[in-house]
Scaffold this active site. Structure first.
Site, PDB file in Angstrom:
ATOM      1  CG  ASP A 214     -30.735   5.461  81.175  1.00  0.00           C
ATOM      2  OD1 ASP A 214     -31.225   5.595  80.041  1.00  0.00           O
ATOM      3  OD2 ASP A 214     -30.845   4.402  81.834  1.00  0.00           O
ATOM      4  CG  ASP A 216     -33.064   5.338  75.326  1.00  0.00           C
ATOM      5  OD1 ASP A 216     -32.447   4.303  75.666  1.00  0.00           O
ATOM      6  OD2 ASP A 216     -33.678   5.431  74.261  1.00  0.00           O
TER       7      ASP A 216
END
Length: 272
Positions: A214, A216
């Site tokens: 991802d 974050d």
């Protein structure tokens, strides 16, 4: 094989979020430590002439949050098994647009932003001070092996990067994520410390391999990038778990060559 040899391993692996088993057919051993029980039983398999010990750091069913993992017991269990190299794949959020979900980072530095964790084996200096050098938290020779394995399997692996270790179990705020990035961080994770410093104290060469899941808390450059969610992390990790397994398998022949035969006086990967 003698009982003593059955409780021996050459390479240790800590499994992370979504990575709970290494192989279907494996020996299972219980390892007792002075620090209490590790996260679960250790499974040992034979691969490329090596005995490979696997321990899911969060325990069966991912029952242990990152701030409650008994890191001392986990690392000491690997030490008691005699491992001479310790691989630590982990899920991570990217702090930079050029490091994309599905890619790997073979880290060379870390910044510890955790608190309240037992991060050393030395609760007292019974025989005098013990201050372990930690300028290079990740073993260079072991890093090279993992990068070469990544190239051989065709996965994208960034050579070097700083992992910022946060306490969890919550994810970062946007301000925290921006701060970590501005301070030089490349990825963010919740478990690399105290795994890495404990491995250093135990004298075990250690490699941290981030699988990026991802971005974050999002990217300032792209407002359409959503902040991380637990569901997204597990979905991306599961979709890329085969890459983690392939990377580990590809590294084992080089590890076998670097480690050499087991037994008294056997070297570590750093000595090869």
């Amino acid at each position: 094989m003698s009982e003593r040899n059955r409780s021996r391993a050459d390479v240790g692996i800590f499994g992370g979020s979504g990575f709970y088993t290494l192989a279907e057919q494996a020996e299972t051993v219980e390892v007792a430590t002075p620090w209490g029980p590790p996260s679960g039983p250790v499974s040992i398999v034979e691969r490329s002439g090596l005995r490979v010990a696997f321990l899911p750091r969060h325990g069966p069913g991912h029952r242990l949050p990152p701030h409650r993992v008994n890191y001392r017991a986990n690392v000491d269990a690997m030490r008691r098994l005699g491992v001479r190299a310790l691989l630590s794949p982990f899920a991570a959020g990217s702090l930079r647009p050029e490091i994309r979900p599905g890619e790997f980072v073979v880290c060379d530095q870390l910044v510890d932003r955790t608190w309240g964790r037992e991060s050393t084996f030395h609760d007292e200096f019974a025989d005098g001070p013990v201050h372990v050098p930690f300028a290079e938290p990740y073993d260079p020779a072991l890093r090279r092996i993992m990068l070469e394995a990544a190239a051989a399997t065709g996965v994208t692996a960034h050579d070097g990067g700083t992992v910022v270790v946060v306490n969890g179990p919550r994810f970062s705020t946007r301000a925290e994520s921006r701060w970590h990035r501005d301070a030089g961080g490349h990825v963010v994770n919740m478990t690399q410390s105290p795994e890495a410093p404990l491995a250093a104290e135990a004298g075990i060469p250690f490699a941290g391999i981030a699988l990026v899941t991802d971005y974050d808390a999002g990217l300032d450059e792209d407002p359409d990038v959503e902040a991380v969610s637990q569901e997204a992390v597990f979905a991306v990790f599961e979709a890329n778990l085969h890459k983690v397994r392939e990377l580990i398998d590809a590294s084992l022949p080089a590890l076998a060559a670097a480690l050499g035969p087991a037994g008294p006086g056997a070297g570590t990967v750093s000595e090869s």
